[in-house]
Design a protein around this motif. Structure first.
Motif: not given
Length: 187
Positions: A131-132, A150, A186
């Motif tokens: 992630n990220n 993502d 997010r």
């Protein structure tokens, strides 16, 4: 066990890129493969990813010896269990000589990035579920490839609203895990 087609496809594509890389004319599939999961066996996502790995490797490298480690990062923070797994892999590294390392999710990815050059120098690293992702995570690394987890929240909501034009409210269900909280942020 029900196989997750997404996990199977993911590791099929990644494995093909690693197993059939043009290293030399007589390239052979790896015989020792280290798999490190961020979460525990029995966690549905981890089990699906492992099923995908096995599905691909049984077809593409049936003779491979698969060594699997679980970090259990859903129940224990990586700073607690990471040193234990590092010690375990350090002890095993005298005999374990993987030709490729497969990792699922951030905890395993970060751990292997921190110890791979010492314990398994030059061994390619394939990841999924990260992630990220930021390029800075790969500073000082080579032979790393994978698929970043993502998603596009705005486009997903746009599709929902286009399919269900009378929608007035959206309910978002999340959990209190680190990933759940990051995704809620997010959103």
């Amino acid at each position: 066990m029900k196989r997750n087609p997404v996990a199977s496809l993911l590791f099929y594509l990644l494995s093909l890129s690693m197993l059939h890389a043009p290293c030399n004319a007589a390239a052979v599939p790896p015989q020792d493969i280290l798999v490190v999961h961020s979460y525990h066996q029995g966690f549905l996502w981890t089990d699906y990813v492992m099923a995908g790995i096995l599905d691909v490797l049984q077809k593409e490298a049936p003779e491979a010896q698969i060594h699997v480690e679980y970090m259990d990062a859903k129940r224990y923070p990586p700073e607690t269990f990471g040193p234990i797994l590092t010690e375990t892999l350090t002890r095993k590294s005298s005999r374990l000589k993987p030709e490729v390392i497969l990792v699922s999710d951030d905890a395993a990815f970060d751990l292997m990035l921190s110890i791979r050059n010492v314990l398994f120098p030059g061994v390619p690293l394939v990841f999924c579920g990260v992630n990220n992702f930021k390029d800075e995570r790969l500073v000082g690394q080579s032979e790393v490839t994978g698929v970043v987890e993502d998603f596009d929240i705005k486009s997903t909501i746009d599709v929902i609203l286009s399919l269900h034009g009378q929608t007035n409210h959206l309910v978002v269900i999340s959990d209190s895990t680190e990933t759940g909280m990051a995704n809620r942020e997010r959103f």
